[in-house]
Design a protein around this motif. Structure first.
Motif, PDB file in Angstrom:
ATOM      1  N   ASN A   1       4.851  12.688   2.232  1.00 12.97           N
ATOM      2  CA  ASN A   1       4.314  12.853   1.067  1.00 12.97           C
ATOM      3  C   ASN A   1       4.702  11.571   0.382  1.00 12.97           C
ATOM      4  O   ASN A   1       5.887  11.218   0.011  1.00 12.97           O
ATOM      5  CB  ASN A   1       5.358  14.020   0.530  1.00 12.97           C
ATOM      6  N   SER A   2       3.398  10.971   0.201  1.00 13.93           N
ATOM      7  CA  SER A   2       3.665   9.480  -0.788  1.00 13.93           C
ATOM      8  C   SER A   2       4.132   9.679  -2.031  1.00 13.93           C
ATOM      9  O   SER A   2       4.960   8.534  -2.520  1.00 13.93           O
ATOM     10  CB  SER A   2       2.160   8.852  -0.738  1.00 13.93           C
ATOM     11  N   LEU A   3       4.227  10.735  -2.657  1.00 11.03           N
ATOM     12  CA  LEU A   3       4.654  11.007  -3.907  1.00 11.03           C
ATOM     13  C   LEU A   3       5.843  11.036  -4.100  1.00 11.03           C
ATOM     14  O   LEU A   3       6.899  10.565  -4.690  1.00 11.03           O
ATOM     15  CB  LEU A   3       3.689  12.080  -4.811  1.00 11.03           C
TER      16      LEU A   3
ATOM     17  N   ALA B   1       2.878   4.637  -1.016  1.00 11.71           N
ATOM     18  CA  ALA B   1       3.812   4.853  -2.199  1.00 11.71           C
ATOM     19  C   ALA B   1       4.031   3.402  -2.780  1.00 11.71           C
ATOM     20  O   ALA B   1       4.133   3.422  -3.892  1.00 11.71           O
ATOM     21  CB  ALA B   1       4.942   5.524  -1.639  1.00 11.71           C
ATOM     22  N   MET B   2       4.078   2.635  -1.862  1.00 14.00           N
ATOM     23  CA  MET B   2       4.498   1.095  -2.531  1.00 14.00           C
ATOM     24  C   MET B   2       3.404   0.684  -3.285  1.00 14.00           C
ATOM     25  O   MET B   2       3.393  -0.059  -4.424  1.00 14.00           O
ATOM     26  CB  MET B   2       4.530   0.146  -1.227  1.00 14.00           C
TER      27      MET B   2
ATOM     28  N   ILE C   1      15.821   3.771   1.815  1.00 19.06           N
ATOM     29  CA  ILE C   1      14.617   4.974   1.971  1.00 19.06           C
ATOM     30  C   ILE C   1      14.477   5.473   3.499  1.00 19.06           C
ATOM     31  O   ILE C   1      13.751   4.536   4.047  1.00 19.06           O
ATOM     32  CB  ILE C   1      13.686   4.939   1.029  1.00 19.06           C
ATOM     33  N   LEU C   2      14.778   6.713   3.615  1.00 17.84           N
ATOM     34  CA  LEU C   2      14.402   7.123   5.166  1.00 17.84           C
ATOM     35  C   LEU C   2      13.084   7.918   5.120  1.00 17.84           C
ATOM     36  O   LEU C   2      13.105   8.850   4.400  1.00 17.84           O
ATOM     37  CB  LEU C   2      15.591   7.852   5.771  1.00 17.84           C
ATOM     38  N   VAL C   3      12.085   7.571   5.895  1.00 16.84           N
ATOM     39  CA  VAL C   3      10.764   8.420   5.892  1.00 16.84           C
ATOM     40  C   VAL C   3      10.568   8.747   7.084  1.00 16.84           C
ATOM     41  O   VAL C   3      10.538   7.928   8.204  1.00 16.84           O
ATOM     42  CB  VAL C   3       9.644   7.490   5.192  1.00 16.84           C
ATOM     43  N   SER C   4      10.307  10.108   7.419  1.00 15.73           N
ATOM     44  CA  SER C   4       9.960  10.621   8.652  1.00 15.73           C
ATOM     45  C   SER C   4       9.202  11.906   8.302  1.00 15.73           C
ATOM     46  O   SER C   4       9.088  12.460   7.307  1.00 15.73           O
ATOM     47  CB  SER C   4      10.887  10.987   9.515  1.00 15.73           C
TER      48      SER C   4
END
Length: 127
Positions: free
Chosen positions: A47-49, A80-81, A5-8
């Motif tokens: 966005n954590s959700l 999120a985790m 999962i890529l988060v930015s």
């Protein structure tokens, strides 16, 4: 199968990194790349959700590796985790301490040849 999962703060960044990685690994059944950049409505931010939904969509994966870029992207991934209710899914989800582009790229290439989580994390030490 390993999920990445890529988060930015930018959806464009995560979509671009996803495109680059998928070009390299092709249609490998051993790795799935998901983009969780931006807020989900086109704005910059995190966005954590949305990240949680990405994690949950990978519940069939053997491991879920999250790569984030800066600041609140990391905080939102951690949040999120914390929101994962399924203990098994929580245990196999890891926020990797590596650069977003280089780390995710190296992890996906390793995963595409069916490496274990331990092998992938060893490769992260070289990034």
């Amino acid at each position: 199968m390993i999920g990445v999962i890529l988060v930015s703060h930018s959806e464009k960044i995560t979509e671009g990194v996803k495109e680059m990685i998928e070009e390299m690994v092709g249609d490998s059944p051993h790795v799935t790349i998901l983009s969780a950049g931006g807020t989900g409505d086109g704005r910059l931010g995190t966005n954590s959700l949305m990240i949680l939904e990405a994690i949950q969509s990978l519940e069939e994966a053997t491991d879920v590796l999250i790569f984030g870029d800066i600041g609140s992207a990391i905080l939102c991934a951690e949040t999120a985790m914390d929101l994962i209710e399924d203990d098994e899914l929580r245990e196999k989800t890891l926020l990797v301490d590596a650069p977003l582009v280089e780390g995710a790229f190296a992890a996906a290439v390793q995963a595409s040849v069916n490496c274990s989580r331990e092998d992938i994390l060893k490769e992260m030490a070289n990034v």
